[in-house]
Design an enzyme around this catalytic site. Structure first.
Site, PDB file in Angstrom:
ATOM      1  N   ASP A  26       0.813  -1.212   0.000  1.00  0.00           N
ATOM      2  CA  ASP A  26       0.000   0.000   0.000  1.00  0.00           C
ATOM      3  C   ASP A  26       0.853   1.270   0.000  1.00  0.00           C
ATOM      4  O   ASP A  26       0.469   2.283  -0.586  1.00  0.00           O
ATOM      5  CB  ASP A  26      -0.928  -0.001   1.211  1.00  0.00           C
ATOM      6  CG  ASP A  26      -2.084  -0.978   1.048  1.00  0.00           C
ATOM      7  OD1 ASP A  26      -2.188  -1.603  -0.027  1.00  0.00           O
ATOM      8  OD2 ASP A  26      -2.868  -1.133   2.003  1.00  0.00           O
ATOM      9  N   GLY A  27       2.021   1.233   0.655  1.00  0.00           N
ATOM     10  CA  GLY A  27       2.891   2.406   0.652  1.00  0.00           C
ATOM     11  C   GLY A  27       3.361   2.768  -0.746  1.00  0.00           C
ATOM     12  O   GLY A  27       3.450   3.950  -1.105  1.00  0.00           O
ATOM     13  N   ASN A  76      -5.524   8.444   1.462  1.00  0.00           N
ATOM     14  CA  ASN A  76      -5.906   7.647   2.626  1.00  0.00           C
ATOM     15  C   ASN A  76      -6.424   8.506   3.765  1.00  0.00           C
ATOM     16  O   ASN A  76      -7.573   8.392   4.162  1.00  0.00           O
ATOM     17  CB  ASN A  76      -4.718   6.815   3.116  1.00  0.00           C
ATOM     18  CG  ASN A  76      -4.702   5.411   2.559  1.00  0.00           C
ATOM     19  OD1 ASN A  76      -5.573   5.039   1.780  1.00  0.00           O
ATOM     20  ND2 ASN A  76      -3.703   4.646   2.922  1.00  0.00           N
ATOM     21  N   GLU A  77      -5.535   9.344   4.318  1.00  0.00           N
ATOM     22  CA  GLU A  77      -5.934  10.098   5.494  1.00  0.00           C
ATOM     23  C   GLU A  77      -5.083  11.337   5.706  1.00  0.00           C
ATOM     24  O   GLU A  77      -3.937  11.414   5.265  1.00  0.00           O
ATOM     25  CB  GLU A  77      -5.874   9.238   6.763  1.00  0.00           C
ATOM     26  CG  GLU A  77      -4.475   8.909   7.262  1.00  0.00           C
ATOM     27  CD  GLU A  77      -3.843   7.721   6.612  1.00  0.00           C
ATOM     28  OE1 GLU A  77      -2.671   7.859   6.176  1.00  0.00           O
ATOM     29  OE2 GLU A  77      -4.470   6.653   6.510  1.00  0.00           O
ATOM     30  N   ASP A  89      -3.776  11.908  21.581  1.00  0.00           N
ATOM     31  CA  ASP A  89      -2.594  11.699  20.740  1.00  0.00           C
ATOM     32  C   ASP A  89      -2.789  12.294  19.352  1.00  0.00           C
ATOM     33  O   ASP A  89      -1.813  12.474  18.612  1.00  0.00           O
ATOM     34  CB  ASP A  89      -2.293  10.201  20.595  1.00  0.00           C
ATOM     35  CG  ASP A  89      -1.689   9.605  21.857  1.00  0.00           C
ATOM     36  OD1 ASP A  89      -1.327  10.376  22.769  1.00  0.00           O
ATOM     37  OD2 ASP A  89      -1.595   8.369  21.938  1.00  0.00           O
ATOM     38  N   THR A 101      -9.246   1.218   5.806  1.00  0.00           N
ATOM     39  CA  THR A 101      -8.575  -0.035   6.153  1.00  0.00           C
ATOM     40  C   THR A 101      -7.110   0.192   6.526  1.00  0.00           C
ATOM     41  O   THR A 101      -6.361  -0.775   6.688  1.00  0.00           O
ATOM     42  CB  THR A 101      -8.646  -1.031   4.982  1.00  0.00           C
ATOM     43  OG1 THR A 101      -8.119  -0.416   3.798  1.00  0.00           O
ATOM     44  CG2 THR A 101     -10.073  -1.474   4.733  1.00  0.00           C
ATOM     45  N   ALA A 141      -6.811   4.487  10.142  1.00  0.00           N
ATOM     46  CA  ALA A 141      -8.098   4.638  10.825  1.00  0.00           C
ATOM     47  C   ALA A 141      -8.604   3.303  11.368  1.00  0.00           C
ATOM     48  O   ALA A 141      -9.179   3.230  12.457  1.00  0.00           O
ATOM     49  CB  ALA A 141      -9.129   5.253   9.879  1.00  0.00           C
ATOM     50  N   PHE A 142      -8.386   2.235  10.624  1.00  0.00           N
ATOM     51  CA  PHE A 142      -8.796   0.901  11.061  1.00  0.00           C
ATOM     52  C   PHE A 142      -8.014   0.488  12.304  1.00  0.00           C
ATOM     53  O   PHE A 142      -8.577  -0.036  13.267  1.00  0.00           O
ATOM     54  CB  PHE A 142      -8.568  -0.099   9.930  1.00  0.00           C
ATOM     55  CG  PHE A 142      -8.861  -1.527  10.292  1.00  0.00           C
ATOM     56  CD1 PHE A 142     -10.164  -1.977  10.406  1.00  0.00           C
ATOM     57  CD2 PHE A 142      -7.834  -2.424  10.534  1.00  0.00           C
ATOM     58  CE1 PHE A 142     -10.443  -3.293  10.747  1.00  0.00           C
ATOM     59  CE2 PHE A 142      -8.088  -3.733  10.866  1.00  0.00           C
ATOM     60  CZ  PHE A 142      -9.394  -4.179  10.972  1.00  0.00           C
TER      61      PHE A 142
END
Length: 254
Positions: free
Chosen positions: A67-68, A141-142, A170, A181, A184-185
């Protein structure tokens, strides 16, 4: 005369199996008279290495890695508006569409243009200090606002201009369905199907009675402010790749 076809390969150079799979795919595409390029630090017969900002026009990007590596490929393809296909060579891959044994089928789909297109939502953000926008960007993603040091950061969170809560925590994650996924997951957020239009808000270790993940509209404006009374400063991360410091008083709008 028709223009010669071209593709770019984005490869995880630290994984021998990814480089090997890219070599197999390259050989198949070269037989179909493709020009092939890569921005990765790999050496593959028939594939031209180039910097991302010097990449010629291509019709598709194929990512071989986890994924990276796909997130790196997204940085390359988004502004160029070209399709991105992920082949999972990593240990865990939620974003990839196919696995290594199907490379010959992938090559045929690329050659025949028989693939479908699946649009994915991205997040846009602004960093604001003293009323001025000092940074902007996007994330597949985020977008996360996190503590920069060991001390908790105190955040004030609003949705569409309505105060939600203040947390010593945090940090906080704003995620797309694609990113549901990922980080956040791991932080306890729900898994959201990629075709669902939604944005996730997931607090990170918040010291509060109400600190549950929320699913909100993708058209909503999520605002996160590092409070003046915060014991620590923050840092903004986008897809774990791009970062910006957040001193006390900074505000992030997603």
């Amino acid at each position: 005369m028709s223009q010669k076809r071209a593709a770019v390969l984005v490869v995880n150079p630290s994984r021998a199996e990814a480089v090997e799979a890219a070599s197999v795919l390259a050989a198949l595409l070269l037989k179909a008279d493709f020009d092939l390029f890569t921005i990765s630090d790999v050496s593959i017969t028939g594939v031209t290495n180039c910097a991302a900002d010097n990449l010629p026009s291509v019709e598709i990007a194929v990512v071989l890695g986890g994924d990276g590596t796909i997130l790196r490929g997204a940085e390359l393809t988004r502004e160029r508006n070209i399709p991105l296909l992920g082949i999972n060579i990593g240990h865990v891959g939620f974003m990839a569409e196919v696995i290594r044994p199907e490379i010959s089928a992938v090559a045929k789909s690329v050659i025949d243009k028989s693939y479908g297109l699946d649009s994915r939502m991205v997040l846009a953000y602004e960093v604001i200090r003293s009323g001025k926008v000092i940074d902007t960007g996007w994330a597949l993603n985020e977008v996360t606002v996190e503590r920069q040091h060991t001390t908790m950061v105190e955040l004030f969170v609003q949705i569409d201009g309505r105060p939600l809560s203040r947390w010593g925590c945090d940090g906080l994650i704003a995620s797309t369905p694609t990113g549901s996924t990922a980080y956040a997951f791991s932080a306890g957020g729900p898994v959201v199907w990629p075709s669902v239009d939604a944005m996730l808000m997931v607090p990170l270790s918040a010291h509060a009675l109400f600190s549950r993940p929320m699913v909100i509209s993708p058209r909503s404006l999520l605002a996160v402010e590092v409070l003046d009374r915060s014991a620590g400063t923050g840092v903004l991360w986008c897809d774990g790749r791009r970062t910006h410091d957040l001193p006390v008083g900074a505000r992030v709008e997603v």
